[in-house]
Design a protein around this motif. Structure first.
Motif, PDB file in Angstrom:
ATOM      1  N   THR A   1       0.949  -1.238   0.109  1.00 22.54           N
ATOM      2  CA  THR A   1      -0.201   0.041   0.028  1.00 22.54           C
ATOM      3  C   THR A   1       0.961   1.406   0.058  1.00 22.54           C
ATOM      4  O   THR A   1       0.394   2.438  -0.392  1.00 22.54           O
ATOM      5  N   GLY A   2       2.130   1.170   0.591  1.00 20.25           N
ATOM      6  CA  GLY A   2       2.930   2.443   0.598  1.00 20.25           C
ATOM      7  C   GLY A   2       3.351   2.728  -0.913  1.00 20.25           C
ATOM      8  O   GLY A   2       3.702   3.968  -1.081  1.00 20.25           O
ATOM      9  N   ASP A   3       3.289   1.894  -1.862  1.00 16.77           N
ATOM     10  CA  ASP A   3       3.583   2.205  -3.133  1.00 16.77           C
ATOM     11  C   ASP A   3       2.175   2.842  -3.735  1.00 16.77           C
ATOM     12  O   ASP A   3       2.236   3.158  -5.126  1.00 16.77           O
ATOM     13  N   LEU A   4       1.126   2.809  -3.229  1.00 12.69           N
ATOM     14  CA  LEU A   4       0.035   3.370  -3.688  1.00 12.69           C
ATOM     15  C   LEU A   4      -0.194   4.971  -3.796  1.00 12.69           C
ATOM     16  O   LEU A   4       0.429   5.475  -2.665  1.00 12.69           O
ATOM     17  N   GLY A   5      -0.735   5.583  -4.665  1.00  9.05           N
ATOM     18  CA  GLY A   5      -1.096   6.854  -4.389  1.00  9.05           C
ATOM     19  C   GLY A   5      -2.196   7.177  -3.338  1.00  9.05           C
ATOM     20  O   GLY A   5      -2.813   6.021  -2.827  1.00  9.05           O
ATOM     21  N   ILE A   6      -2.217   8.308  -2.623  1.00 16.34           N
ATOM     22  CA  ILE A   6      -3.053   8.565  -1.742  1.00 16.34           C
ATOM     23  C   ILE A   6      -4.709   8.196  -2.018  1.00 16.34           C
ATOM     24  O   ILE A   6      -5.402   7.666  -1.188  1.00 16.34           O
ATOM     25  N   GLY A   7      -5.070   8.526  -3.131  1.00 20.58           N
ATOM     26  CA  GLY A   7      -6.351   8.228  -3.541  1.00 20.58           C
ATOM     27  C   GLY A   7      -6.633   6.604  -3.470  1.00 20.58           C
ATOM     28  O   GLY A   7      -7.820   6.081  -2.911  1.00 20.58           O
ATOM     29  N   HIS A   8      -5.581   5.766  -4.077  1.00 22.62           N
ATOM     30  CA  HIS A   8      -5.845   4.423  -3.882  1.00 22.62           C
ATOM     31  C   HIS A   8      -5.594   3.735  -2.208  1.00 22.62           C
ATOM     32  O   HIS A   8      -6.668   2.969  -2.106  1.00 22.62           O
ATOM     33  N   GLN A   9      -4.858   4.597  -1.709  1.00 17.31           N
ATOM     34  CA  GLN A   9      -4.842   4.038  -0.200  1.00 17.31           C
ATOM     35  C   GLN A   9      -6.189   4.290   0.456  1.00 17.31           C
ATOM     36  O   GLN A   9      -6.400   3.493   1.319  1.00 17.31           O
ATOM     37  N   GLN A  10      -6.809   5.182  -0.188  1.00 17.73           N
ATOM     38  CA  GLN A  10      -8.235   5.534   0.532  1.00 17.73           C
ATOM     39  C   GLN A  10      -9.123   4.617   0.182  1.00 17.73           C
ATOM     40  O   GLN A  10      -9.937   3.974   1.158  1.00 17.73           O
ATOM     41  N   MET A  11      -9.121   4.292  -1.078  1.00 20.84           N
ATOM     42  CA  MET A  11      -9.929   3.135  -1.363  1.00 20.84           C
ATOM     43  C   MET A  11      -9.696   1.778  -0.600  1.00 20.84           C
ATOM     44  O   MET A  11     -10.717   1.133  -0.417  1.00 20.84           O
ATOM     45  N   VAL A  12      -8.503   1.636  -0.720  1.00 21.82           N
ATOM     46  CA  VAL A  12      -8.030   0.327   0.355  1.00 21.82           C
ATOM     47  C   VAL A  12      -8.704   0.330   1.801  1.00 21.82           C
ATOM     48  O   VAL A  12      -9.425  -0.545   2.076  1.00 21.82           O
ATOM     49  N   GLU A  13      -8.713   1.417   2.287  1.00 17.89           N
ATOM     50  CA  GLU A  13      -9.339   1.783   3.749  1.00 17.89           C
ATOM     51  C   GLU A  13     -10.792   1.555   3.585  1.00 17.89           C
ATOM     52  O   GLU A  13     -11.341   0.966   4.557  1.00 17.89           O
ATOM     53  N   ILE A  14     -11.341   2.014   2.197  1.00 21.64           N
ATOM     54  CA  ILE A  14     -12.693   1.585   2.425  1.00 21.64           C
ATOM     55  C   ILE A  14     -12.904   0.331   2.220  1.00 21.64           C
ATOM     56  O   ILE A  14     -14.159  -0.094   2.841  1.00 21.64           O
ATOM     57  N   CYS A  15     -12.321  -0.220   1.172  1.00 23.21           N
ATOM     58  CA  CYS A  15     -12.745  -1.799   1.204  1.00 23.21           C
ATOM     59  C   CYS A  15     -12.386  -2.411   2.322  1.00 23.21           C
ATOM     60  O   CYS A  15     -13.344  -3.334   2.831  1.00 23.21           O
ATOM     61  N   LYS A  16     -11.565  -2.061   3.422  1.00 26.45           N
ATOM     62  CA  LYS A  16     -11.503  -2.702   4.715  1.00 26.45           C
ATOM     63  C   LYS A  16     -12.560  -2.407   5.531  1.00 26.45           C
ATOM     64  O   LYS A  16     -12.922  -3.331   6.114  1.00 26.45           O
ATOM     65  N   ALA A  17     -13.096  -1.289   5.393  1.00 25.45           N
ATOM     66  CA  ALA A  17     -14.379  -1.002   6.134  1.00 25.45           C
ATOM     67  C   ALA A  17     -15.477  -1.708   5.611  1.00 25.45           C
ATOM     68  O   ALA A  17     -16.112  -2.569   6.537  1.00 25.45           O
ATOM     69  N   VAL A  18     -15.655  -1.817   4.372  1.00 21.58           N
ATOM     70  CA  VAL A  18     -16.782  -2.760   3.739  1.00 21.58           C
ATOM     71  C   VAL A  18     -16.508  -4.044   4.277  1.00 21.58           C
ATOM     72  O   VAL A  18     -17.582  -4.665   4.413  1.00 21.58           O
ATOM     73  N   HIS A  19     -15.238  -4.353   4.109  1.00 25.03           N
ATOM     74  CA  HIS A  19     -15.135  -5.953   4.236  1.00 25.03           C
ATOM     75  C   HIS A  19     -15.522  -6.259   5.676  1.00 25.03           C
ATOM     76  O   HIS A  19     -15.682  -7.410   6.069  1.00 25.03           O
ATOM     77  N   SER A  20     -15.266  -5.348   6.679  1.00 16.94           N
ATOM     78  CA  SER A  20     -15.446  -5.579   8.009  1.00 16.94           C
ATOM     79  C   SER A  20     -16.973  -5.565   8.192  1.00 16.94           C
ATOM     80  O   SER A  20     -17.411  -5.645   9.637  1.00 16.94           O
ATOM     81  N   ASN A  21     -17.671  -5.279   7.385  1.00 15.73           N
ATOM     82  CA  ASN A  21     -19.128  -5.203   7.364  1.00 15.73           C
ATOM     83  C   ASN A  21     -19.652  -4.032   8.201  1.00 15.73           C
ATOM     84  O   ASN A  21     -20.626  -4.215   9.061  1.00 15.73           O
ATOM     85  N   ALA A  22     -18.814  -2.939   8.163  1.00 14.34           N
ATOM     86  CA  ALA A  22     -19.241  -1.615   8.840  1.00 14.34           C
ATOM     87  C   ALA A  22     -20.633  -1.199   8.522  1.00 14.34           C
ATOM     88  O   ALA A  22     -20.990  -1.245   7.471  1.00 14.34           O
ATOM     89  N   LYS A  23     -21.451  -0.847   9.664  1.00 15.98           N
ATOM     90  CA  LYS A  23     -22.555  -0.133   9.484  1.00 15.98           C
ATOM     91  C   LYS A  23     -22.519   1.292   9.165  1.00 15.98           C
ATOM     92  O   LYS A  23     -23.279   2.041   8.657  1.00 15.98           O
ATOM     93  N   LEU A  24     -21.474   1.739   9.919  1.00 17.54           N
ATOM     94  CA  LEU A  24     -21.269   3.325   9.826  1.00 17.54           C
ATOM     95  C   LEU A  24     -19.891   3.549   9.378  1.00 17.54           C
ATOM     96  O   LEU A  24     -18.932   3.121  10.106  1.00 17.54           O
ATOM     97  N   ILE A  25     -19.575   4.178   8.266  1.00 14.69           N
ATOM     98  CA  ILE A  25     -18.128   4.416   7.899  1.00 14.69           C
ATOM     99  C   ILE A  25     -17.837   5.996   8.018  1.00 14.69           C
ATOM    100  O   ILE A  25     -18.842   6.725   7.342  1.00 14.69           O
ATOM    101  N   ILE A  26     -17.022   6.472   8.559  1.00 13.70           N
ATOM    102  CA  ILE A  26     -16.918   7.958   8.925  1.00 13.70           C
ATOM    103  C   ILE A  26     -15.466   8.289   8.158  1.00 13.70           C
ATOM    104  O   ILE A  26     -14.781   7.609   8.183  1.00 13.70           O
ATOM    105  N   MET A  27     -15.831   9.353   7.165  1.00  9.95           N
ATOM    106  CA  MET A  27     -14.563   9.792   6.489  1.00  9.95           C
ATOM    107  C   MET A  27     -14.238  11.271   6.856  1.00  9.95           C
ATOM    108  O   MET A  27     -15.137  12.086   6.821  1.00  9.95           O
ATOM    109  N   ASP A  28     -13.117  11.562   7.327  1.00  8.14           N
ATOM    110  CA  ASP A  28     -12.705  12.897   7.675  1.00  8.14           C
ATOM    111  C   ASP A  28     -11.945  13.430   6.702  1.00  8.14           C
ATOM    112  O   ASP A  28     -10.689  12.908   6.332  1.00  8.14           O
ATOM    113  N   GLU A  29     -12.661  14.335   5.774  1.00  7.14           N
ATOM    114  CA  GLU A  29     -11.973  15.096   4.644  1.00  7.14           C
ATOM    115  C   GLU A  29     -11.321  14.252   3.740  1.00  7.14           C
ATOM    116  O   GLU A  29      -9.979  14.623   3.489  1.00  7.14           O
ATOM    117  N   PRO A  30     -12.002  13.133   3.354  1.00  6.53           N
ATOM    118  CA  PRO A  30     -11.307  12.206   2.483  1.00  6.53           C
ATOM    119  C   PRO A  30     -10.908  12.767   1.177  1.00  6.53           C
ATOM    120  O   PRO A  30      -9.997  12.188   0.349  1.00  6.53           O
TER     121      PRO A  30
END
Ligand SMILES: Nc1ncnc2c1ncn2[C@@H]1O[C@H](COP(=O)(O)OP(=O)(O)OP(=O)(O)O)[C@@H](O)[C@H]1O
Ligand SMILES: [Mg+2]
Length: 508
Positions: free
Chosen positions: A144-173
């Motif tokens: 992930t360190g080799d990805l741009g910021i935008g893609h890193q953020q996508m990975v974070e979202i994938c992680k959240a979706v994968h954990s079955n989050a009911k609420l995803i909070i994004m601080d100045e995404p």
């Protein structure tokens, strides 16, 4: 929980830090299935609020109900278990792990748990399916360190979706995303919303809030001002709720006579990155650099200021050719470079505001080898007032300031030097609408006092609103140059995408 019911309810939430009442009795309701916008000036308490929800801070008082449960003694692990996922202003991925490893971090799949044998195949397949589902094309085996910021953020979202989050909070995404990446993000937000996930979306970009949110809450000085349905709130009204007054002129451009040649660059090149960059910046003028993220604007600034090496090119400052081998050389030549990345390049987070703002200009505050602390403090206080810095005092440690206020310290630091050429790289990223106007006023002030100002901006409105001339870059080359009167969204966009006849767009 059904869409429309209250998923999250805060009542009377109070959070104090030494000298600061960050949250002052917040009552907030977020409905299930909504994209709920949260906005407010720098230091209003947005990040503090979500850190409380994520279990990173505990409130001093107040109640929080989530999904029918009363929450107390929250920890980040508990929050995760309850289905609250948080994507912070500063991303939290582990750079040397791959995308799959980050997505499964803390929830790994095992072939044999007692023996600690991971089921890599299954994790890989699941991660790939997840990305495909969200229509993301990313190699899950990249670090992930080799990805741009935008893609890193996508990975974070994938992680959240994968954990079955009911609420995803994004601080100045979106503050560090290109327009294209932001569009991707909005699409994904729509997709997770369609799955019934609730989203809290923090942003200073009110046009985005208006576009993707169902409801919006405005915070001011730690208090909740109002929550409204988005259809009942115009951008101007949201601004008024935020700052308590109307902002008549978002771009207070002051026009001056063009003065002398301040910075002239000829044939600047860096193999594979920059090609034949030539331009001149004059005193009395603001020169804008537009282009998509990755067009080479920051690289140009880095090459001029000695942060990156050059393969070719001549740099003249006020007519005199100079050799710049290190950032120190460029500071000595009177060039100030305000970087976009405050965390890694701009600030020492464990030191105070006045320390940080005086480090570059220290020689100005030294007499007989002694630092004139009083003078430093006085200058910093004036600068802090000009920039509406929200800090208990100039002795406050910078790491304790809100994101936008840290950005203001970076600006203060460079304004306190004796530079006559200022390069601002995305100076208003993460800064609220009211404070933006203050930053623009400071630029006007610099220009009035005989400086040349260069701004690199991703927001086209900002370039068109503040710059006298706009240079557009695409893939490491200058593709066009427009005067303020010639510049339109359309022709900038064309030039930024490389669709332009250079000779026609940029007469010699
Ligand atoms: N760890 C901390 N220690 C001391 N003060 C803090 C800490 N975290 C936040 N604060 C203070 O609490 C207030 C609210 O900060 P917060 O980060 O929540 O603002 P914000 O609304 O997210 O602002 P921004 O738009 O700039 O990100 C600020 O005055 C800030 O300086
Ligand atoms: Mg914040």
């Amino acid at each position: 929980m059904n869409t429309g019911e209250v998923l999250l309810r805060l009542s009377g939430v109070i959070k104090r830090f030494p000298g600061v009442l960050a949250l002052d009795g917040v009552q907030l309701e977020v409905k299930a299935g909504d994209v709920h916008g949260l906005t407010g000036e720098n230091g209003a308490g947005k990040s503090t609020l979500i850190k409380i929800l994520a279990g990173a801070y505990s409130p001093d008082q107040g109640e929080i109900e989530f999904d029918g449960l009363r929450l107390s003694h929250m920890t980040p692990i508990k929050a995760m278990g309850l289905g609250i996922a948080c994507i912070y202003q500063e991303l939290n991925l582990i750079p040397h792990l791959t995308v799959v490893e980050n997505i499964f971090l803390g929830r790994e799949l095992y072939l044999s748990r007692p023996f600690g044998i991971l089921d890599r195949g299954k994790m890989l397949a699941e991660a790939e399916a997840l990305l495909k589902d969200l229509q993301l094309s990313l190699d899950v085996k990249t670090r992930t360190g080799d990805l741009g910021i935008g893609h890193q953020q996508m990975v974070e979202i994938c992680k959240a979706v994968h954990s079955n989050a009911k609420l995803i909070i994004m601080d100045e995404p979106t503050s560090s995303l290109s327009e294209h990446e932001a569009e991707d993000l909005f699409r994904i937000i729509a997709q997770v919303k369609a799955k019934g996930v609730t989203v809290i979306f923090i942003s200073h970009r009110l046009d985005e809030v208006k576009r993707i949110c169902d409801r919006v809450t405005v915070l001011r000085d730690g208090r909740l001002v109002e929550t409204r349905d988005i259809k009942d709130a115009s951008v101007d009204e949201i601004i008024r709720l935020m700052v308590g007054r109307e902002i008549v002129n978002k771009y207070p451009k002051m026009r001056r006579e063009r003065g002398q040649e301040a910075l002239s660059v000829k044939g600047l090149a860096r193999r594979g990155v920059l090609h034949d960059i030539s331009f001149t910046a004059y005193t009395g003028e603001i020169l804008g650099f537009a282009g998509l993220v990755g067009a080479g604007r920051t690289e140009t600034a880095r090459a001029i200021t000695g942060a990156d090496p050059l393969d070719a090119g001549i740099i003249k400052v006020f007519g005199k050719e100079i050799r710049i081998k290190s950032p120190r050389d460029s500071i000595d030549a009177g060039i100030a470079f305000l970087t976009e990345d405050r965390k890694s390049q701009g600030l020492i987070l464990i030191k105070s505001v006045s320390f940080n703002s005086s480090i570059v200009g220290l020689e100005r505050y030294t007499k007989f080898g002694f630092l004139q602390l009083k003078a430093i403090r006085k200058m910093t206080e004036k600068m802090a007032a000009d920039l509406q810095l929200r800090a208990p005092s100039v002795e406050t440690v910078v790491g304790q300031l809100s994101g936008g206020n840290q950005q203001k310290v970076v600006i203060a630091k460079w304004l306190l030097t004796k530079a006559r050429i200022f390069i601002f790289d995305e100076p208003t990223r993460g800064i609220d609408v009211g404070a933006k106007v203050e930053v623009y006023n400071l630029m006007n002030e610099l220009v009035k006092n005989g400086a040349a100002v260069i701004i690199i901006c991703s927001e086209m409105d900002e370039a068109m609103g503040m710059a006298d001339r706009i240079i557009v870059m695409h893939e490491g080359r200058i593709t066009a140059e427009f005067s303020q009167s010639e510049a339109t969204q359309e022709n900038i966009l064309y030039a930024a995408s490389g669709i332009v006849d250079k000779a026609a767009a940029r007469p010699a």
